[in-house]
Design a protein around this motif. Structure first.
Motif, PDB file in Angstrom:
ATOM      1  N   GLN A 270      13.896 -48.914  52.444  1.00 44.31           N
ATOM      2  CA  GLN A 270      12.682 -48.224  52.044  1.00 44.31           C
ATOM      3  C   GLN A 270      12.995 -47.015  51.166  1.00 44.31           C
ATOM      4  O   GLN A 270      14.005 -46.339  51.335  1.00 44.31           O
ATOM      5  N   ASN A 271      12.082 -46.746  50.225  1.00 41.21           N
ATOM      6  CA  ASN A 271      12.267 -45.614  49.317  1.00 41.21           C
ATOM      7  C   ASN A 271      12.177 -44.284  50.055  1.00 41.21           C
ATOM      8  O   ASN A 271      12.945 -43.368  49.801  1.00 41.21           O
ATOM      9  N   LYS A 272      11.220 -44.203  50.958  1.00 43.51           N
ATOM     10  CA  LYS A 272      10.983 -42.956  51.688  1.00 43.51           C
ATOM     11  C   LYS A 272      11.378 -43.166  53.142  1.00 43.51           C
ATOM     12  O   LYS A 272      10.762 -43.935  53.862  1.00 43.51           O
ATOM     13  N   LEU A 273      12.439 -42.488  53.555  1.00 41.49           N
ATOM     14  CA  LEU A 273      12.955 -42.646  54.913  1.00 41.49           C
ATOM     15  C   LEU A 273      12.488 -41.497  55.797  1.00 41.49           C
ATOM     16  O   LEU A 273      12.397 -40.354  55.349  1.00 41.49           O
ATOM     17  N   THR A 274      12.217 -41.802  57.054  1.00 47.52           N
ATOM     18  CA  THR A 274      11.996 -40.737  58.026  1.00 47.52           C
ATOM     19  C   THR A 274      13.352 -40.071  58.292  1.00 47.52           C
ATOM     20  O   THR A 274      14.405 -40.599  57.926  1.00 47.52           O
ATOM     21  N   ARG A 275      13.318 -38.923  58.947  1.00 45.37           N
ATOM     22  CA  ARG A 275      14.576 -38.247  59.250  1.00 45.37           C
ATOM     23  C   ARG A 275      15.452 -39.122  60.149  1.00 45.37           C
ATOM     24  O   ARG A 275      16.675 -39.167  59.988  1.00 45.37           O
ATOM     25  N   GLU A 276      14.824 -39.829  61.066  1.00 38.13           N
ATOM     26  CA  GLU A 276      15.571 -40.709  61.968  1.00 38.13           C
ATOM     27  C   GLU A 276      16.217 -41.845  61.186  1.00 38.13           C
ATOM     28  O   GLU A 276      17.379 -42.215  61.442  1.00 38.13           O
ATOM     29  N   GLU A 277      15.465 -42.432  60.259  1.00 38.07           N
ATOM     30  CA  GLU A 277      16.015 -43.521  59.447  1.00 38.07           C
ATOM     31  C   GLU A 277      17.148 -43.017  58.555  1.00 38.07           C
ATOM     32  O   GLU A 277      18.181 -43.698  58.389  1.00 38.07           O
ATOM     33  N   TYR A 278      16.964 -41.846  57.973  1.00 33.03           N
ATOM     34  CA  TYR A 278      18.004 -41.246  57.131  1.00 33.03           C
ATOM     35  C   TYR A 278      19.284 -41.036  57.940  1.00 33.03           C
ATOM     36  O   TYR A 278      20.384 -41.383  57.501  1.00 33.03           O
ATOM     37  N   ASN A 279      19.125 -40.480  59.137  1.00 34.52           N
ATOM     38  CA  ASN A 279      20.282 -40.247  60.006  1.00 34.52           C
ATOM     39  C   ASN A 279      20.970 -41.552  60.409  1.00 34.52           C
ATOM     40  O   ASN A 279      22.198 -41.605  60.561  1.00 34.52           O
ATOM     41  N   TYR A 280      20.159 -42.609  60.590  1.00 33.92           N
ATOM     42  CA  TYR A 280      20.737 -43.911  60.948  1.00 33.92           C
ATOM     43  C   TYR A 280      21.670 -44.408  59.843  1.00 33.92           C
ATOM     44  O   TYR A 280      22.817 -44.804  60.112  1.00 33.92           O
ATOM     45  N   TRP A 281      21.196 -44.389  58.589  1.00 34.40           N
ATOM     46  CA  TRP A 281      22.019 -44.903  57.497  1.00 34.40           C
ATOM     47  C   TRP A 281      23.220 -44.006  57.246  1.00 34.40           C
ATOM     48  O   TRP A 281      24.290 -44.502  56.855  1.00 34.40           O
ATOM     49  N   LEU A 282      23.067 -42.729  57.518  1.00 36.73           N
ATOM     50  CA  LEU A 282      24.213 -41.845  57.429  1.00 36.73           C
ATOM     51  C   LEU A 282      25.234 -42.191  58.512  1.00 36.73           C
ATOM     52  O   LEU A 282      26.454 -42.133  58.292  1.00 36.73           O
ATOM     53  N   SER A 283      24.727 -42.588  59.680  1.00 35.19           N
ATOM     54  CA  SER A 283      25.606 -42.948  60.801  1.00 35.19           C
ATOM     55  C   SER A 283      26.446 -44.185  60.496  1.00 35.19           C
ATOM     56  O   SER A 283      27.651 -44.222  60.778  1.00 35.19           O
ATOM     57  N   VAL A 284      25.817 -45.217  59.947  1.00 36.60           N
ATOM     58  CA  VAL A 284      26.513 -46.501  59.791  1.00 36.60           C
ATOM     59  C   VAL A 284      27.299 -46.604  58.490  1.00 36.60           C
ATOM     60  O   VAL A 284      28.101 -47.519  58.318  1.00 36.60           O
ATOM     61  N   SER A 285      27.088 -45.670  57.571  1.00 36.35           N
ATOM     62  CA  SER A 285      27.775 -45.743  56.277  1.00 36.35           C
ATOM     63  C   SER A 285      29.226 -45.294  56.395  1.00 36.35           C
ATOM     64  O   SER A 285      29.548 -44.373  57.141  1.00 36.35           O
ATOM     65  N   ASP A 286      30.090 -45.959  55.634  1.00 37.97           N
ATOM     66  CA  ASP A 286      31.493 -45.561  55.548  1.00 37.97           C
ATOM     67  C   ASP A 286      31.727 -44.631  54.363  1.00 37.97           C
ATOM     68  O   ASP A 286      32.488 -43.672  54.441  1.00 37.97           O
ATOM     69  N   ILE A 287      31.058 -44.951  53.249  1.00 43.06           N
ATOM     70  CA  ILE A 287      31.234 -44.199  52.006  1.00 43.06           C
ATOM     71  C   ILE A 287      29.856 -43.790  51.483  1.00 43.06           C
ATOM     72  O   ILE A 287      28.922 -44.589  51.484  1.00 43.06           O
ATOM     73  N   ILE A 288      29.735 -42.540  51.013  1.00 42.87           N
ATOM     74  CA  ILE A 288      28.511 -42.067  50.364  1.00 42.87           C
ATOM     75  C   ILE A 288      28.792 -41.974  48.875  1.00 42.87           C
ATOM     76  O   ILE A 288      29.687 -41.233  48.442  1.00 42.87           O
ATOM     77  N   LEU A 289      28.070 -42.742  48.076  1.00 42.92           N
ATOM     78  CA  LEU A 289      28.290 -42.791  46.629  1.00 42.92           C
ATOM     79  C   LEU A 289      27.446 -41.733  45.933  1.00 42.92           C
ATOM     80  O   LEU A 289      26.215 -41.752  45.995  1.00 42.92           O
ATOM     81  N   LEU A 290      28.119 -40.812  45.232  1.00 45.67           N
ATOM     82  CA  LEU A 290      27.429 -39.728  44.531  1.00 45.67           C
ATOM     83  C   LEU A 290      27.941 -39.641  43.091  1.00 45.67           C
ATOM     84  O   LEU A 290      28.594 -38.657  42.704  1.00 45.67           O
ATOM     85  N   PRO A 291      27.619 -40.656  42.271  1.00 38.85           N
ATOM     86  CA  PRO A 291      28.106 -40.671  40.884  1.00 38.85           C
ATOM     87  C   PRO A 291      27.240 -39.808  39.966  1.00 38.85           C
ATOM     88  O   PRO A 291      26.760 -40.253  38.920  1.00 38.85           O
ATOM     89  N   TYR A 292      27.041 -38.554  40.356  1.00 39.66           N
ATOM     90  CA  TYR A 292      26.089 -37.682  39.671  1.00 39.66           C
ATOM     91  C   TYR A 292      26.623 -37.223  38.311  1.00 39.66           C
ATOM     92  O   TYR A 292      27.822 -37.028  38.131  1.00 39.66           O
ATOM     93  N   ASP A 293      25.702 -37.001  37.390  1.00 36.92           N
ATOM     94  CA  ASP A 293      26.032 -36.554  36.047  1.00 36.92           C
ATOM     95  C   ASP A 293      26.702 -35.183  36.091  1.00 36.92           C
ATOM     96  O   ASP A 293      26.195 -34.252  36.732  1.00 36.92           O
ATOM     97  N   CYS A 294      27.814 -35.035  35.390  1.00 40.54           N
ATOM     98  CA  CYS A 294      28.586 -33.795  35.474  1.00 40.54           C
ATOM     99  C   CYS A 294      27.911 -32.637  34.750  1.00 40.54           C
ATOM    100  O   CYS A 294      28.224 -31.467  35.038  1.00 40.54           O
ATOM    101  N   GLN A 295      27.004 -32.913  33.830  1.00 39.41           N
ATOM    102  CA  GLN A 295      26.273 -31.816  33.184  1.00 39.41           C
ATOM    103  C   GLN A 295      25.126 -31.334  34.059  1.00 39.41           C
ATOM    104  O   GLN A 295      24.928 -30.131  34.237  1.00 39.41           O
ATOM    105  N   ALA A 296      24.386 -32.276  34.642  1.00 37.23           N
ATOM    106  CA  ALA A 296      23.264 -31.898  35.498  1.00 37.23           C
ATOM    107  C   ALA A 296      23.729 -31.205  36.770  1.00 37.23           C
ATOM    108  O   ALA A 296      23.068 -30.293  37.286  1.00 37.23           O
TER     109      ALA A 296
END
Length: 389
Positions: A270-296
């Motif tokens: 889902q696009n909009k996660l509740t805090r509980e849902e957000y915490n769940y995906w943070l719990s089960v994830s191994d890697i967090i991908l943050l390929p953010y633009d270096c200028q921004a």
């Protein structure tokens, strides 16, 4: 409210929120956390939000009283004309709220504004012209590289006007990045206080079992945006891997990602996660991908990065960003990767997941962040600002 009514000695901090972004992003949890930090100091926290905010609930002492005109929407000719009306409307509704609910209730009140554009800052300037400011302070938290923006001169001028409308020393400039703090201070020629990131009440269960225990779950959190690496992520899902069953990418449905034949596994959530849902995906994830633009993101912070570290997760970031700057403080340069070659990204993931020492260094960084980016740290920083007066 009658001006000569007896006032409370308890300070009031007002979160002025011109745009709730339909509840997306950091805004609601950030100001909830601010409220909790304010309570630790024995102050009172209020919040003023637009009158037609599309949120499922309204917190106690959050008042939907501000103009609902969206000053951040597109800029065709007619909308530019109406924006001037919108600025005045936001300014007058802000002034009305301050008169009715804040200024005459306390001997000391603080207007706290974060995540704003120049038009919203102009509206605040107008509001200050319409109310008594003898016992009023304004704290402006700058998040972006405003000193590089084409409207930087407007921000500098409005800071000057706000400063002149308040008692000496009652305008405070804040940010949440040490890099940004230095740049903004140099540009505005004013001291800038670096604040902790308070919305870090992350409850994760690292013992949660994924559907496939050998699978590496890589999460690209948030809505798809170019500055957050959307184009990079789209390339990642197109690549064919020999061991593609070892990787699963999690992303928002709005990304509209489609995996090519022989590509990695993909799960759209889902696009909009509740805090509980957000915490769940943070719990089960191994890697967090943050390929953010270096200028921004050269100097601006990332709440998701901060939450990832607090959760003890492994973030992969772009070189020459604030996130890379933070990782290097803890000898975690291995997590700064080259996103241009998709094959190399996966090689990095497979290599990093095997490094036991990475987890140990993340643990050190996690403990440091837990002590700084927290409600107590935020409350202490606010108290220091008050003490400076």
């Amino acid at each position: 409210m009658i001006e000569n009514q007896k006032k409370s000695s308890t300070p009031i901090l007002v979160s002025l929120i011109p745009n709730l972004m339909d509840g997306e992003g950091h805004i609601i949890p950030y100001h909830q956390a601010v409220g909790k930090a304010v309570s630790k100091l024995g102050w009172r926290h209020l919040a003023a939000i637009p009158s037609q905010s599309k949120v499922d609930y309204l917190f106690t002492e959050w008042d939907d009283c501000l103009s609902n005109f969206d000053l951040e929407r597109g800029d065709n000719f007619f909308r530019k004309i109406f924006k001037l009306i919108g600025v005045f409307s936001l300014g007058t509704t802000t002034a009305k709220y301050l008169r009715n609910s804040v200024i005459y209730q306390t001997e000391s009140s603080i207007i706290f504004l974060e995540r704003f554009i120049h038009l919203q800052l102009l509206a605040l300037t107008i509001a200050l012209w319409l109310v008594p400011t003898k016992n009023l302070s304004v704290w402006l938290l700058y998040r972006r590289n405003t000193h590089k923006d084409k409207t930087r001169y407007i921000y500098k001028f409005l800071n000057f006007l706000i400063k002149k409308s308040l008692p000496t020393g009652n305008l405070k400039l804040l940010t949440d990045s040490d890099l940004l703090g230095k740049s903004l201070s140099n540009y505005f020629q004013e001291p800038v206080t670096v604040m902790p990131i308070p919305h870090t009440d992350i409850k994760v269960d690292n013992c949660k079992i994924k559907s496939k225990s050998s699978e590496i779950l890589c999460w690209w959190p948030g809505l798809p945006r170019k500055e957050k690496g959307w184009n990079i992520i789209k390339k990642l899902v197109d690549i064919n891997l020999n061991n593609n069953d070892k990787i699963c990418l999690v992303a928002a449905q709005k990304s509209n990602l489609v995996v090519s034949k022989g590509g990695i596994r993909l799960k759209l959530i889902q696009n909009k996660l509740t805090r509980e849902e957000y915490n769940y995906w943070l719990s089960v994830s191994d890697i967090i991908l943050l390929p953010y633009d270096c200028q921004a993101y050269e100097e601006r912070t990332s709440g998701i990065f901060t939450e990832s570290i607090i959760a003890g997760k492994i973030p992969l970031v772009t070189d020459r960003t604030w996130m890379a700057h933070e990782l290097l403080k803890y000898d975690l340069g291995e997590l700064i990767i080259n996103w241009e070659i998709s094959e190399q990204v996966f090689i990095s993931i497979f290599r990093i997941i095997k490094y036991g020492n990475i987890k140990n260094k993340i643990k050190v960084m996690q403990n440091s962040y837990l002590n700084y980016h927290c409600l107590n740290g935020y409350a202490e920083a606010m108290q220091k600002i008050i003490n400076q007066k």
